[in-house]
Design a protein around this motif. Structure first.
Motif, PDB file in Angstrom:
ATOM      1  N   GLY A  46      26.487   4.113  38.730  1.00 24.16           N
ATOM      2  CA  GLY A  46      26.434   3.245  37.612  1.00 24.16           C
ATOM      3  C   GLY A  46      25.582   3.200  36.334  1.00 24.16           C
ATOM      4  O   GLY A  46      25.543   2.884  35.534  1.00 24.16           O
ATOM      5  N   HIS A  47      24.541   4.054  36.826  1.00 28.51           N
ATOM      6  CA  HIS A  47      23.632   4.391  35.782  1.00 28.51           C
ATOM      7  C   HIS A  47      24.142   5.203  34.749  1.00 28.51           C
ATOM      8  O   HIS A  47      24.281   6.254  34.841  1.00 28.51           O
ATOM      9  CB  HIS A  47      22.297   4.614  36.440  1.00 28.51           C
ATOM     10  CG  HIS A  47      21.088   4.850  35.473  1.00 28.51           C
ATOM     11  ND1 HIS A  47      20.245   3.748  34.960  1.00 28.51           N
ATOM     12  CD2 HIS A  47      20.692   5.702  34.780  1.00 28.51           C
ATOM     13  CE1 HIS A  47      19.433   4.017  34.438  1.00 28.51           C
ATOM     14  NE2 HIS A  47      19.783   5.309  33.928  1.00 28.51           N
ATOM     15  N   ARG A  48      24.154   4.591  33.643  1.00 29.89           N
ATOM     16  CA  ARG A  48      25.075   5.359  32.419  1.00 29.89           C
ATOM     17  C   ARG A  48      24.046   6.189  31.518  1.00 29.89           C
ATOM     18  O   ARG A  48      24.281   6.657  30.765  1.00 29.89           O
ATOM     19  CB  ARG A  48      25.906   4.585  31.749  1.00 29.89           C
ATOM     20  CG  ARG A  48      26.848   4.168  32.482  1.00 29.89           C
ATOM     21  CD  ARG A  48      27.869   3.486  31.935  1.00 29.89           C
ATOM     22  NE  ARG A  48      27.764   1.898  31.945  1.00 29.89           N
ATOM     23  CZ  ARG A  48      28.501   0.885  31.181  1.00 29.89           C
ATOM     24  NH1 ARG A  48      29.484   1.172  30.565  1.00 29.89           N
ATOM     25  NH2 ARG A  48      28.175  -0.318  31.188  1.00 29.89           N
ATOM     26  N   GLN A  49      22.855   5.518  31.395  1.00 23.86           N
ATOM     27  CA  GLN A  49      21.811   6.150  30.353  1.00 23.86           C
ATOM     28  C   GLN A  49      20.880   6.980  31.020  1.00 23.86           C
ATOM     29  O   GLN A  49      20.793   7.383  32.260  1.00 23.86           O
ATOM     30  CB  GLN A  49      20.996   4.911  29.929  1.00 23.86           C
ATOM     31  CG  GLN A  49      21.609   3.727  29.224  1.00 23.86           C
ATOM     32  CD  GLN A  49      22.185   2.789  30.447  1.00 23.86           C
ATOM     33  OE1 GLN A  49      21.521   2.733  31.624  1.00 23.86           O
ATOM     34  NE2 GLN A  49      23.507   2.152  30.066  1.00 23.86           N
TER      35      GLN A  49
ATOM     36  N   PRO B 250      27.180   7.755  36.631  1.00 27.09           N
ATOM     37  CA  PRO B 250      27.769   8.888  36.194  1.00 27.09           C
ATOM     38  C   PRO B 250      26.468   9.681  35.338  1.00 27.09           C
ATOM     39  O   PRO B 250      27.073  10.842  34.815  1.00 27.09           O
ATOM     40  CB  PRO B 250      28.845   8.638  35.137  1.00 27.09           C
ATOM     41  CG  PRO B 250      28.158   7.215  34.718  1.00 27.09           C
ATOM     42  CD  PRO B 250      27.339   6.612  35.774  1.00 27.09           C
ATOM     43  N   SER B 251      25.430   9.322  35.309  1.00 27.32           N
ATOM     44  CA  SER B 251      24.680   9.927  34.423  1.00 27.32           C
ATOM     45  C   SER B 251      24.033  11.465  34.707  1.00 27.32           C
ATOM     46  O   SER B 251      23.655  12.236  33.877  1.00 27.32           O
ATOM     47  CB  SER B 251      23.390   8.892  33.937  1.00 27.32           C
ATOM     48  OG  SER B 251      22.546   8.776  35.168  1.00 27.32           O
TER      49      SER B 251
ATOM     50  N   ASP C   7      25.656  -1.025  38.057  1.00 26.04           N
ATOM     51  CA  ASP C   7      26.491  -1.411  36.952  1.00 26.04           C
ATOM     52  C   ASP C   7      27.723  -1.809  37.699  1.00 26.04           C
ATOM     53  O   ASP C   7      28.299  -0.801  38.352  1.00 26.04           O
ATOM     54  CB  ASP C   7      26.227  -0.315  35.792  1.00 26.04           C
ATOM     55  CG  ASP C   7      27.198  -1.025  34.702  1.00 26.04           C
ATOM     56  OD1 ASP C   7      28.454  -1.399  34.581  1.00 26.04           O
ATOM     57  OD2 ASP C   7      26.591  -1.263  33.549  1.00 26.04           O
TER      58      ASP C   7
ATOM     59  N   ILE D 294      30.617  -1.169  36.521  1.00 32.47           N
ATOM     60  CA  ILE D 294      31.624  -0.051  36.355  1.00 32.47           C
ATOM     61  C   ILE D 294      31.592   0.805  37.658  1.00 32.47           C
ATOM     62  O   ILE D 294      32.844   1.664  37.814  1.00 32.47           O
ATOM     63  CB  ILE D 294      31.243   0.694  35.296  1.00 32.47           C
ATOM     64  CG1 ILE D 294      29.980   1.419  35.533  1.00 32.47           C
ATOM     65  CG2 ILE D 294      31.394   0.138  33.966  1.00 32.47           C
ATOM     66  CD1 ILE D 294      29.702   2.850  34.688  1.00 32.47           C
ATOM     67  N   ALA D 295      30.834   0.813  38.644  1.00 25.74           N
ATOM     68  CA  ALA D 295      30.854   1.526  39.749  1.00 25.74           C
ATOM     69  C   ALA D 295      31.378   0.939  40.995  1.00 25.74           C
ATOM     70  O   ALA D 295      31.257   1.330  41.895  1.00 25.74           O
ATOM     71  CB  ALA D 295      29.410   2.108  40.049  1.00 25.74           C
TER      72      ALA D 295
END
Length: 189
Positions: A14-17, A41-42, A62, A64-65
């Motif tokens: 979930g870590h996107r940044q 996804p990062s 997050d 999203i995951a």
């Protein structure tokens, strides 16, 4: 994804940044010798995604995951901890406690000095924020949870901007209402 042998380390889902290396969670895990396998996804490739089930634990940072973690639990029996961007000390401690238990390590002692700093900082902030009105806008934090935290600092909620009201928001929405607030709500598209 493919079933793996020799399970080791954790995945962060979930870590996107960028900059995961600068997060408290990453620093605490690696300081205890915990290997971080895949960051989705990062920081991943098709090949690393295929080997993602080579983990003892998924840590979801997050929502999203969440679905991915649930599917990996179902298909590969990999447990997960939902460690969203919380500000509440009790929730943060509980998440670290769950990770500690699932990995059979002690992360709590490592965080004790941070707790004192957290408490001192919170007391300073309460003196500044008490009685001030706020609106919650578009930030990476969860709007209802963040608003609940700010209410506990003595602030007065006027408006919340939401993208959607997710299931994870419902307990915080109830908390806000139970505290006597009925703020304006706008939708962030």
């Amino acid at each position: 994804m493919q079933k793996q042998d020799d399970l080791d380390g954790v995945n962060i889902l979930g870590h996107r940044q960028g900059g995961i290396e600068n997060t408290e969670l990453f620093k605490v895990l690696t300081s205890k010798g915990i290997k971080v396998n895949v960051i989705i996804p990062s920081k991943c490739t098709i090949e690393t995604i295929k080997t993602a089930p080579k983990t003892k634990l998924n840590i979801v940072t997050d929502m999203i995951a969440l679905e991915l973690a649930e599917n990996m639990k179902k298909n590969f029996d990999i447990p997960y901890v939902f460690f969203d961007k919380n500000m509440e000390k009790k929730i943060i401690n509980n998440n670290y406690k769950m990770i500690s238990e699932l990995l059979s390590i002690d992360l709590i002692k490592h965080l004790e000095s941070m707790e004192k700093e957290y408490d001192e900082c919170l007391e300073k902030i309460k003196k500044i924020t008490f009685g001030k009105s706020f609106i919650y806008g578009n930030t990476p934090m969860m709007p209802c949870e963040t608003s609940s935290f700010l209410i506990d600092l003595g602030m007065i909620l006027k408006l919340i901007q939401l993208r959607e009201l997710y299931n994870v928001d419902l307990k915080w929405k109830k908390y806000i209402v139970d505290k006597g607030y009925n703020p304006y709500v706008t939708r962030n598209l």
